[in-house]
Design a protein around this motif. Structure first.
Motif, mmCIF file in Angstrom:
data_model
loop_
_atom_site.group_PDB
_atom_site.id
_atom_site.type_symbol
_atom_site.label_atom_id
_atom_site.label_comp_id
_atom_site.label_asym_id
_atom_site.label_seq_id
_atom_site.Cartn_x
_atom_site.Cartn_y
_atom_site.Cartn_z
ATOM 1 N N ASP A 20 -5.047 3.115 10.703
ATOM 2 C CA ASP A 20 -4.371 2.571 9.535
ATOM 3 C C ASP A 20 -4.261 3.663 8.280
ATOM 4 O O ASP A 20 -5.076 4.175 8.016
ATOM 5 C CB ASP A 20 -5.517 1.447 9.123
ATOM 6 N N PHE A 21 -3.204 3.539 7.741
ATOM 7 C CA PHE A 21 -2.709 4.369 6.788
ATOM 8 C C PHE A 21 -2.537 3.526 5.382
ATOM 9 O O PHE A 21 -1.691 2.553 5.359
ATOM 10 C CB PHE A 21 -1.392 5.226 7.159
ATOM 11 N N LEU A 22 -2.887 4.078 4.476
ATOM 12 C CA LEU A 22 -3.082 3.554 2.973
ATOM 13 C C LEU A 22 -2.391 4.621 1.996
ATOM 14 O O LEU A 22 -3.054 5.755 1.877
ATOM 15 C CB LEU A 22 -4.428 3.116 2.378
ATOM 16 N N GLU A 23 -1.102 4.543 1.716
ATOM 17 C CA GLU A 23 -0.433 5.290 0.994
ATOM 18 C C GLU A 23 -0.905 4.977 -0.802
ATOM 19 O O GLU A 23 -0.679 3.973 -1.289
ATOM 20 C CB GLU A 23 1.170 5.050 0.908
ATOM 21 N N HIS B 167 0.694 0.289 5.060
ATOM 22 C CA HIS B 167 1.801 0.209 6.014
ATOM 23 C C HIS B 167 1.757 -0.098 7.605
ATOM 24 O O HIS B 167 2.723 -0.493 8.236
ATOM 25 C CB HIS B 167 2.727 1.660 5.935
ATOM 26 N N GLY B 168 0.483 0.095 7.789
ATOM 27 C CA GLY B 168 0.241 -0.131 9.250
ATOM 28 C C GLY B 168 -0.555 1.094 9.926
ATOM 29 O O GLY B 168 -1.046 1.912 9.217
ATOM 30 N N GLY B 169 -0.028 1.455 11.036
ATOM 31 C CA GLY B 169 -0.652 2.570 11.653
ATOM 32 C C GLY B 169 -0.263 2.396 13.226
ATOM 33 O O GLY B 169 0.854 2.295 13.658
ATOM 34 N N ALA B 170 -1.340 2.658 14.091
ATOM 35 C CA ALA B 170 -1.181 2.624 15.608
ATOM 36 C C ALA B 170 -2.578 2.213 16.180
ATOM 37 O O ALA B 170 -3.449 1.983 15.667
ATOM 38 C CB ALA B 170 -0.904 4.062 16.134
ATOM 39 N N HIS C 154 -3.787 8.953 -0.688
ATOM 40 C CA HIS C 154 -3.365 8.957 0.609
ATOM 41 C C HIS C 154 -4.496 8.990 1.710
ATOM 42 O O HIS C 154 -5.480 9.963 1.625
ATOM 43 C CB HIS C 154 -2.366 9.907 1.277
ATOM 44 N N THR C 155 -4.677 7.773 2.666
ATOM 45 C CA THR C 155 -5.750 7.776 3.332
ATOM 46 C C THR C 155 -5.597 7.447 4.705
ATOM 47 O O THR C 155 -4.954 6.327 4.816
ATOM 48 C CB THR C 155 -7.078 6.956 2.773
ATOM 49 N N LEU C 156 -6.078 8.234 5.659
ATOM 50 C CA LEU C 156 -5.765 7.607 7.067
ATOM 51 C C LEU C 156 -7.221 7.240 7.662
ATOM 52 O O LEU C 156 -8.093 8.078 7.712
ATOM 53 C CB LEU C 156 -5.136 8.745 7.848
#
Length: 256
Positions: free
Chosen positions: A138-141, A147-150, A125-127
């Motif tokens: 940006d978030f990578l599960e 999934h996207g982010g903000a 898991h990385t933000l």
């Protein structure tokens, strides 16, 4: 810099160290990185594409990938005048992760950042937080599902907004040390913006960690160095994450 000059001498006089080149053309600067497999071995930024073109012609590279928010592909090819056509990143380019983003307007820099995060932390898991004109999360599960982010206003955008959308607030630049309690208008703006951004970043990190733990956190972008010591969380500062991601995308497309 001695190491950079030495690198060019090695690169010029031997053919066995052929590199990939990643080029990130932003609104103000163009960045050039040379990679041996996944390792960034040299990096330089340029104000003009002509300067970049002169630099890259001194080297022996096998493949070139380009991401641009400024010039169109044909103009770039004409300016760089490379021996072989470069690979241009676009919204349809195959990427090494599953893209679940539902809008076709995902920025090329965000695509590259996610690919870079995957390269550095596969299966984890990385933000990734880009501290630039805007702040993007940006978030990578599990190293595969994006999934996207903000998106929120960046630090300098906040300073400018307070000045432009009010009658009397001054336009100021960030100070290195900012007290929480501002004892003047200028210091109050400093506190609101700098501690506001820092608090926002910490809140996002903590919110993601509540659901996805353990979580790697990467910060990148022009303001990453400024906030690195202010966030008070375990983070990895990777200034050239976009270039790392571009190289990963280039290698992924060479294998399919």
């Amino acid at each position: 810099m001695f190491w950079f000059a030495y690198f060019w001498l090695v690169l010029r006089y031997t053919n066995k160290f052929l590199m990939n080149a990643a080029i990130d053309i932003g609104n103000t600067k163009a960045k050039l990185g040379f990679f041996k497999e996944n390792e960034l071995v040299a990096y330089k930024a340029f104000n003009e594409l002509k300067e970049l073109a002169d630099e890259i012609k001194k080297s022996e590279v096998s493949k070139v990938i380009i991401s641009s928010v400024r010039e169109d592909d044909e103009s770039i090819k004409k300016i760089l005048d490379l021996r072989e056509d470069p690979f241009f990143l676009n919204y349809k380019t195959p990427v090494p992760f599953v893209n679940n983003y539902q809008s076709p307007t995902l920025g090329l820099d965000r695509i590259a950042i996610v690919a870079g995060a995957q390269t550095l932390f596969p299966d984890q898991h990385t933000l990734a937080i880009d501290l630039g004109t805007c702040i993007t999360y940006d978030f990578l599960e599990a190293g595969i599902q994006y999934h996207g982010g903000a998106i929120s206003p960046g630090m300098h955008m906040r300073f400018k907004a307070l000045h432009n959308f009010t009658a009397r607030l001054p336009l100021i630049n960030p100070a290195q040390q900012v007290d929480v309690i501002g004892n003047s208008t200028e210091n109050s703006i400093q506190s609101g913006v700098v501690h506001g951004v820092s608090g926002e970043i910490r809140a996002f990190i903590n919110t993601y960690k509540e659901k996805y733990n353990p979580l790697n956190v990467i910060i990148t972008g022009g303001d990453a160095k400024y906030f690195e010591s202010k966030i008070k969380a375990t983070i990895f500062a990777i200034p050239e994450l976009v270039l790392v991601g571009l190289n990963a995308i280039l290698r992924h497309n060479a294998s399919i």
